[in-house]
Design a protein around this motif. Structure first.
Motif, PDB file in Angstrom:
ATOM      1  N   ALA A 138      -0.442  10.638  -9.951  1.00  0.00           N
ATOM      2  CA  ALA A 138       0.700  11.327  -9.893  1.00  0.00           C
ATOM      3  C   ALA A 138       1.696  10.680  -8.631  1.00  0.00           C
ATOM      4  O   ALA A 138       3.012  10.341  -9.024  1.00  0.00           O
ATOM      5  N   THR A 139       1.119  10.027  -7.711  1.00  0.00           N
ATOM      6  CA  THR A 139       1.886   9.396  -6.876  1.00  0.00           C
ATOM      7  C   THR A 139       2.362   8.215  -7.277  1.00  0.00           C
ATOM      8  O   THR A 139       3.864   7.890  -6.973  1.00  0.00           O
ATOM      9  N   ALA A 140       1.982   7.487  -8.245  1.00  0.00           N
ATOM     10  CA  ALA A 140       2.532   6.434  -8.714  1.00  0.00           C
ATOM     11  C   ALA A 140       3.525   6.638  -9.683  1.00  0.00           C
ATOM     12  O   ALA A 140       4.491   6.033  -9.892  1.00  0.00           O
ATOM     13  N   SER A 141       3.549   7.900 -10.597  1.00  0.00           N
ATOM     14  CA  SER A 141       4.559   7.951 -11.248  1.00  0.00           C
ATOM     15  C   SER A 141       5.845   8.918 -10.345  1.00  0.00           C
ATOM     16  O   SER A 141       6.912   8.317 -10.436  1.00  0.00           O
ATOM     17  N   VAL A 142       5.645   9.288  -9.382  1.00  0.00           N
ATOM     18  CA  VAL A 142       6.514   9.696  -8.360  1.00  0.00           C
ATOM     19  C   VAL A 142       7.122   8.397  -7.568  1.00  0.00           C
ATOM     20  O   VAL A 142       8.469   8.258  -7.666  1.00  0.00           O
ATOM     21  N   LEU A 143       6.337   7.537  -7.325  1.00  0.00           N
ATOM     22  CA  LEU A 143       6.845   6.215  -6.782  1.00  0.00           C
ATOM     23  C   LEU A 143       7.945   5.691  -7.636  1.00  0.00           C
ATOM     24  O   LEU A 143       8.954   5.125  -7.269  1.00  0.00           O
ATOM     25  N   ALA A 144       7.589   5.518  -9.102  1.00  0.00           N
ATOM     26  CA  ALA A 144       8.873   4.803 -10.121  1.00  0.00           C
ATOM     27  C   ALA A 144       9.967   5.597  -9.785  1.00  0.00           C
ATOM     28  O   ALA A 144      11.165   4.889  -9.993  1.00  0.00           O
TER      29      ALA A 144
ATOM     30  N   LEU B 125       0.830  -1.163   0.062  1.00  0.00           N
ATOM     31  CA  LEU B 125       0.107  -0.171   0.124  1.00  0.00           C
ATOM     32  C   LEU B 125       0.871   1.247   0.142  1.00  0.00           C
ATOM     33  O   LEU B 125       1.798   1.457   0.827  1.00  0.00           O
ATOM     34  N   THR B 126       0.615   1.949  -0.896  1.00  0.00           N
ATOM     35  CA  THR B 126       1.635   3.413  -1.111  1.00  0.00           C
ATOM     36  C   THR B 126       0.721   4.616  -1.124  1.00  0.00           C
ATOM     37  O   THR B 126      -0.426   4.745  -1.847  1.00  0.00           O
ATOM     38  N   ALA B 127       1.355   5.741  -0.546  1.00  0.00           N
ATOM     39  CA  ALA B 127       0.361   7.007  -0.395  1.00  0.00           C
ATOM     40  C   ALA B 127       1.640   7.970  -0.374  1.00  0.00           C
ATOM     41  O   ALA B 127       2.504   7.834   0.079  1.00  0.00           O
TER      42      ALA B 127
END
Length: 196
Positions: A166-172, A94-96
């Motif tokens: 946007a968070t998913a892209s930052v995560l990558a 789980l990511t946020a």
């Protein structure tokens, strides 16, 4: 293999974002949930829904998010939405961005509905960004700042699905930066954050 044995690049993440009627779960409720499943830097599935908070949306929140009381009036309640969300994020990390905020609301909502909150591994992009980015690169670690710095395809806009994308892209981008520092697994990340 378990999540602990896979590298961050191999893990499946469920990036979640919530919009709410206020700032704390004690006094506010969820109005929108967005989530994106990500594997190997690719977004593979999305989940999004408005949620009827059972209370009017304050004008200040309407101004911030664009979510109005009229928009959520016919939306499903958290009790209807949360089982589907929990199925969607099952088995993922789980990511946020600022996980205590989003998870605080989700855990409280599950408690209000009598749903058990699973013991997810959690990846919070805020403390990771604070450690892998220099002050010369970004003035702060707000989602909008990081999205602009990394050039995310979807800019954050205080709507749950856009902010999750946007968070998913930052995560990558953060996973690449972590690999450059020799951090490749969740266990390594947790140990690294403890000493950083």
């Amino acid at each position: 293999m378990s999540n602990r044995e896979l590298t961050l690049a191999e893990l499946e993440f469920a990036v979640v974002d919530v919009e709410t009627t206020g700032w704390t779960p004690d006094e506010a409720r969820i109005t929108e949930i967005g989530a994106v499943r990500v594997r190997a830097g690719l977004m593979i599935e999305e989940f999004t829904t408005l949620v009827n908070p059972g209370t009017p949306v304050p004008q200040t929140i309407e101004d911030l998010t664009g979510i109005t009381s009229q928009m959520v009036a016919d939306a499903p309640s958290a009790a209807i939405v949360l089982p589907s969300l929990l199925r969607f994020v099952s088995g993922c990390v789980l990511t946020a961005h600022n996980a205590p905020f989003d998870l605080g609301f989700l855990i409280a909502a599950c408690g209000d509905c009598g749903l058990a909150w699973p013991d997810f591994p959690v990846f919070d992009t805020v403390p990771v960004a604070r450690q892998v980015l220099d002050a010369e690169e970004v003035p702060d670690c707000k989602l909008g700042t990081l999205a602009a710095f990394f050039g995310t395809p979807t800019p954050p806009c205080h709507r749950a699905l856009a902010d999750a994308r946007a968070t998913a892209s930052v995560l990558a981008s953060l996973i690449v930066r972590l690999a450059d520092r020799g951090v490749h697994t969740l266990d390594q990340l947790n140990a690294w954050l403890d000493i950083a």
